[in-house]
Design a protein around this motif. Structure first.
Motif, PDB file in Angstrom:
ATOM      1  N   LEU A   1       0.450  13.934  11.427  1.00 46.68           N
ATOM      2  CA  LEU A   1       1.227  13.596  12.621  1.00 46.68           C
ATOM      3  C   LEU A   1       1.880  12.219  12.474  1.00 46.68           C
ATOM      4  N   ALA A   2       1.128  11.261  11.943  1.00 40.49           N
ATOM      5  CA  ALA A   2       1.681   9.922  11.747  1.00 40.49           C
ATOM      6  C   ALA A   2       2.854   9.959  10.776  1.00 40.49           C
ATOM      7  N   ASP A   3       2.734  10.774   9.726  1.00 40.87           N
ATOM      8  CA  ASP A   3       3.812  10.903   8.747  1.00 40.87           C
ATOM      9  C   ASP A   3       5.042  11.557   9.381  1.00 40.87           C
ATOM     10  N   GLU A   4       4.807  12.522  10.267  1.00 45.51           N
ATOM     11  CA  GLU A   4       5.923  13.215  10.911  1.00 45.51           C
ATOM     12  C   GLU A   4       6.646  12.325  11.910  1.00 45.51           C
ATOM     13  N   TYR A   5       5.875  11.545  12.698  1.00 43.05           N
ATOM     14  CA  TYR A   5       6.481  10.764  13.772  1.00 43.05           C
ATOM     15  C   TYR A   5       6.567   9.264  13.473  1.00 43.05           C
ATOM     16  N   ARG A   6       6.057   8.879  12.312  1.00 44.45           N
ATOM     17  CA  ARG A   6       6.208   7.498  11.831  1.00 44.45           C
ATOM     18  C   ARG A   6       5.574   6.449  12.752  1.00 44.45           C
ATOM     19  N   PHE A   7       4.338   6.670  13.158  1.00 45.04           N
ATOM     20  CA  PHE A   7       3.648   5.624  13.903  1.00 45.04           C
ATOM     21  C   PHE A   7       2.513   5.047  13.049  1.00 45.04           C
ATOM     22  N   PRO A   8       2.143   3.795  13.282  1.00 48.48           N
ATOM     23  CA  PRO A   8       1.114   3.142  12.470  1.00 48.48           C
ATOM     24  C   PRO A   8      -0.266   3.747  12.704  1.00 48.48           C
ATOM     25  N   VAL A   9      -1.073   3.762  11.650  1.00 47.92           N
ATOM     26  CA  VAL A   9      -2.466   4.192  11.732  1.00 47.92           C
ATOM     27  C   VAL A   9      -3.334   3.094  11.132  1.00 47.92           C
TER      28      VAL A   9
ATOM     29  N   GLU B   1       4.382 -14.011  -8.655  1.00 44.95           N
ATOM     30  CA  GLU B   1       5.359 -13.101  -8.060  1.00 44.95           C
ATOM     31  C   GLU B   1       5.336 -11.721  -8.712  1.00 44.95           C
ATOM     32  N   THR B   2       5.067 -11.686 -10.022  1.00 41.34           N
ATOM     33  CA  THR B   2       5.002 -10.396 -10.700  1.00 41.34           C
ATOM     34  C   THR B   2       3.847  -9.557 -10.155  1.00 41.34           C
ATOM     35  N   ALA B   3       2.685 -10.182  -9.993  1.00 41.35           N
ATOM     36  CA  ALA B   3       1.521  -9.468  -9.456  1.00 41.35           C
ATOM     37  C   ALA B   3       1.794  -8.975  -8.039  1.00 41.35           C
ATOM     38  N   LEU B   4       2.393  -9.820  -7.210  1.00 36.68           N
ATOM     39  CA  LEU B   4       2.706  -9.424  -5.841  1.00 36.68           C
ATOM     40  C   LEU B   4       3.705  -8.267  -5.815  1.00 36.68           C
ATOM     41  N   SER B   5       4.677  -8.311  -6.718  1.00 35.30           N
ATOM     42  CA  SER B   5       5.674  -7.255  -6.782  1.00 35.30           C
ATOM     43  C   SER B   5       5.044  -5.921  -7.165  1.00 35.30           C
ATOM     44  N   VAL B   6       4.141  -5.939  -8.134  1.00 37.51           N
ATOM     45  CA  VAL B   6       3.459  -4.714  -8.544  1.00 37.51           C
ATOM     46  C   VAL B   6       2.628  -4.168  -7.391  1.00 37.51           C
ATOM     47  N   MET B   7       1.930  -5.042  -6.674  1.00 39.86           N
ATOM     48  CA  MET B   7       1.109  -4.602  -5.550  1.00 39.86           C
ATOM     49  C   MET B   7       1.970  -3.986  -4.448  1.00 39.86           C
ATOM     50  N   ARG B   8       3.108  -4.594  -4.163  1.00 45.03           N
ATOM     51  CA  ARG B   8       3.991  -4.047  -3.138  1.00 45.03           C
ATOM     52  C   ARG B   8       4.518  -2.672  -3.556  1.00 45.03           C
ATOM     53  N   ARG B   9       4.814  -2.523  -4.848  1.00 46.41           N
ATOM     54  CA  ARG B   9       5.308  -1.235  -5.329  1.00 46.41           C
ATOM     55  C   ARG B   9       4.220  -0.170  -5.248  1.00 46.41           C
ATOM     56  N   LEU B  10       2.973  -0.555  -5.508  1.00 48.31           N
ATOM     57  CA  LEU B  10       1.870   0.388  -5.350  1.00 48.31           C
ATOM     58  C   LEU B  10       1.738   0.816  -3.889  1.00 48.31           C
ATOM     59  N   LYS B  11       1.850  -0.134  -2.996  1.00 41.73           N
ATOM     60  CA  LYS B  11       1.816   0.183  -1.565  1.00 41.73           C
ATOM     61  C   LYS B  11       2.939   1.166  -1.228  1.00 41.73           C
ATOM     62  N   GLY B  12       4.133   0.919  -1.750  1.00 41.09           N
ATOM     63  CA  GLY B  12       5.259   1.796  -1.477  1.00 41.09           C
ATOM     64  C   GLY B  12       5.092   3.180  -2.071  1.00 41.09           C
ATOM     65  N   LEU B  13       4.415   3.265  -3.212  1.00 41.66           N
ATOM     66  CA  LEU B  13       4.180   4.556  -3.847  1.00 41.66           C
ATOM     67  C   LEU B  13       3.244   5.414  -3.011  1.00 41.66           C
ATOM     68  N   PHE B  14       2.130   4.824  -2.564  1.00 39.59           N
ATOM     69  CA  PHE B  14       1.154   5.572  -1.775  1.00 39.59           C
ATOM     70  C   PHE B  14       1.612   5.762  -0.329  1.00 39.59           C
ATOM     71  N   ASP B  15       2.335   4.794   0.193  1.00 39.75           N
ATOM     72  CA  ASP B  15       2.642   4.775   1.622  1.00 39.75           C
ATOM     73  C   ASP B  15       4.101   4.385   1.839  1.00 39.75           C
ATOM     74  N   PRO B  16       5.040   5.261   1.463  1.00 49.45           N
ATOM     75  CA  PRO B  16       6.457   4.888   1.517  1.00 49.45           C
ATOM     76  C   PRO B  16       6.968   4.562   2.914  1.00 49.45           C
ATOM     77  N   HIS B  17       6.318   5.091   3.935  1.00 52.78           N
ATOM     78  CA  HIS B  17       6.778   4.832   5.307  1.00 52.78           C
ATOM     79  C   HIS B  17       5.967   3.729   5.995  1.00 52.78           C
ATOM     80  N   ASN B  18       5.107   3.051   5.249  1.00 52.30           N
ATOM     81  CA  ASN B  18       4.319   1.923   5.770  1.00 52.30           C
ATOM     82  C   ASN B  18       3.532   2.317   7.020  1.00 52.30           C
ATOM     83  N   ILE B  19       2.846   3.434   6.927  1.00 54.00           N
ATOM     84  CA  ILE B  19       2.071   3.963   8.050  1.00 54.00           C
ATOM     85  C   ILE B  19       0.695   3.326   8.130  1.00 54.00           C
TER      86      ILE B  19
END
Length: 478
Positions: free
Chosen positions: A78-86, A451-469
């Motif tokens: 439901l969160a993925d469908e309606y894009r609300f935070p969990v 900055e490289t480490a932070l960038s990799v971590m942000r990309r991992l977050k985006g991979l698992f959770d592209p809609h930042n739920i």
């Protein structure tokens, strides 16, 4: 009642009159997912999930209390469908705001998923749901002659799921390690509602990437734990507990590294400064010397022969030191000492109504330098700052006591935090040993990580959770 993220999403391209209807539709679907009685929407009910031990408050829009993996998956679909935070939440004992709904949305509480699903004595593993209380698990496996070593100070009420999300530690980490060392497998629900299993039930397993370790300590930002496979150890046959009183703070902190390099291997080596001792002095039946400037609580465990040998070597070792040594003569006396140690965090609020609680780590040999620096800060900024914690692994808790209503004092407290972090990093240390980043440490993340480490971590977050739920606003500075 309104889903903050949903409102923003829908109002961007629809008229405001549609939003209430959409809210009703989502509420109805959430109720269908977990049962009407297990979806909390009133202000009174939701307020119970708006705070944690960080002392900050953010009101959720609703709270769901699932009882199964399937229900968690339904909520996330439901969160993925309606894009609300969990926001996943354990017992709310965290000190960095990791379980706070800073952008509103749906809190998922795990108080109903609290079953110990399996204890396998032959293979020394346990399978548990995330809401299991850590101390209750320890008591359950003890009946089988086993132990689950991680023991955070809040073990009587903190949950295994929360421990895993923060990679909790505790006093025994010097010998046994931390939570990540005892989680060998997981069942998780991803932000889109997919269910995934990672890890093994065996001592060894190197097939594929170690996703289990990736999720441990991710603070609920990548996936939600629904089952955890835990490694257990044989219960120690014997234990010996010593309390050392020092009239010199430097001598107490200097003894930490010396004792470990002398061939001694305590299961715990805890340190308390003068102020920490003062706030729990009434919890100790045997009076301490008036000149006590610091205490060390040292414990050995193992077989009777091992404990006897280590206890004898330790007694000989401390004979060379200018300190008063007391050995606990009974289990009751041991528990009394530990009660005093575990009571420091809440008891220090008798000094000031609020605290800035930090859990920095430095190399053991540099603990005396860190403690001296904190003493200087105390005098220079005219603050009450106490230090205590897991000296055996260099994890020192620094509690800066303030009254937030006093703007000048609170400002000094924040300045002390900044300077503490600067000094810790200059000493080759880290900003957190067990509390995690959450929101209280996120502004300082770039000081420790490049900055490289932070960038990799942000990309991992985006991979698992592209809609930042999942748990938006945590770890990474906004």
């Amino acid at each position: 009642m309104c889903f903050a993220a949903l409102e923003k999403h829908w109002l961007s391209d629809r008229i405001s009159g549609i939003v209430p209807d959409m809210e009703k539709k989502i509420i109805k679907k959430l109720q269908q997912a977990v049962g009407k009685a297990n979806l909390l929407t009133s202000l009174e009910e939701c307020s119970c999930y708006s705070y944690d031990a960080s002392g900050q408050n953010f009101m959720p829009d609703a709270v769901a209390l699932p009882e199964s993996t399937a229900q968690v998956a339904a909520l996330l679909r439901l969160a993925d469908e309606y894009r609300f935070p969990v926001i996943p939440r354990g017992a709310g004992s965290g000190t960095t705001g990791g379980s706070l709904p800073v952008h509103g949305g749906l809190v998922i509480g795990f108080s109903r998923m609290h079953r110990i699903l399996e204890i396998d004595p032959e293979n020394m593993i346990a399978v548990v749901e995330p809401g299991v209380v850590t101390g209750e698990l320890q008591a359950a496996v003890k009946k089988h002659g086993l132990m689950y070593p991680p023991d955070p100070a809040s073990l009587k009420f903190c949950s295994i799921g929360g421990n895993a999300a923060e990679c909790a530690g505790g006093p025994s980490a010097v010998k046994y390690g931390v939570t990540r060392d005892y989680i060998i497998g997981l069942e998780v629900v991803l932000p889109n509602g997919e269910i995934m299993r990672t890890g093994v039930r065996t001592e060894k397993g190197v097939v594929g990437y170690d996703l289990t370790r990736l999720f441990i300590g991710s603070e609920g930002t990548l996936a939600i734990f629904t089952k955890l496979i835990l490694r257990l150890l044989p219960l120690a046959e014997a234990k010996a507990t010593f309390l050392l009183s020092f009239s010199s703070l430097a001598q107490a902190t200097g003894l930490v590294a010396k004792s470990l390099t002398a061939g001694l291997m305590p299961c715990t080596l805890e340190y308390m400064d003068r102020t920490a001792v003062q706030v729990v002095r009434d919890r100790l039946s045997n009076s301490l010397p008036e000149e006590t400037a610091a205490l060390l609580l040292v414990e050995f465990d193992g077989s009777k022969a091992e404990v006897e040998q280590q206890g004898k070597l330790f007694a000989e070792f401390v004979q060379q030191e200018d300190c008063v040594v007391r050995r606990a003569e009974s289990e009751e006396e041991t528990q009394e000492l530990w009660l005093a140690r575990r009571s420091i965090a809440p008891a220090c609020l008798s000094l000031r109504p609020h605290k800035i609680s930090e859990d920095v780590v430095v190399p053991r040999s540099r603990i005396p330098e860190l403690v001296r620096f904190v003493e200087q800060l105390t005098q220079e900024l005219e603050l009450i700052i106490l230090t205590f914690g897991h000296a055996g692994d260099g994890n020192i808790h620094v509690n800066i006591m303030v009254d937030k209503q006093n703007e000048q004092e609170y400002g000094k407290g924040l300045k002390a935090k900044e300077r503490l972090f600067e000094r810790v990093l200059s000493m080759g240390g880290t900003l957190s040993g067990e509390h995690g980043v959450g929101i209280t440490k996120s502004p300082f993340l770039s000081q420790e990580l490049d900055e490289t480490a932070l960038s990799v971590m942000r990309r991992l977050k985006g991979l698992f959770d592209p809609h930042n739920i999942l748990n938006p606003g945590k770890i990474f500075p906004v």
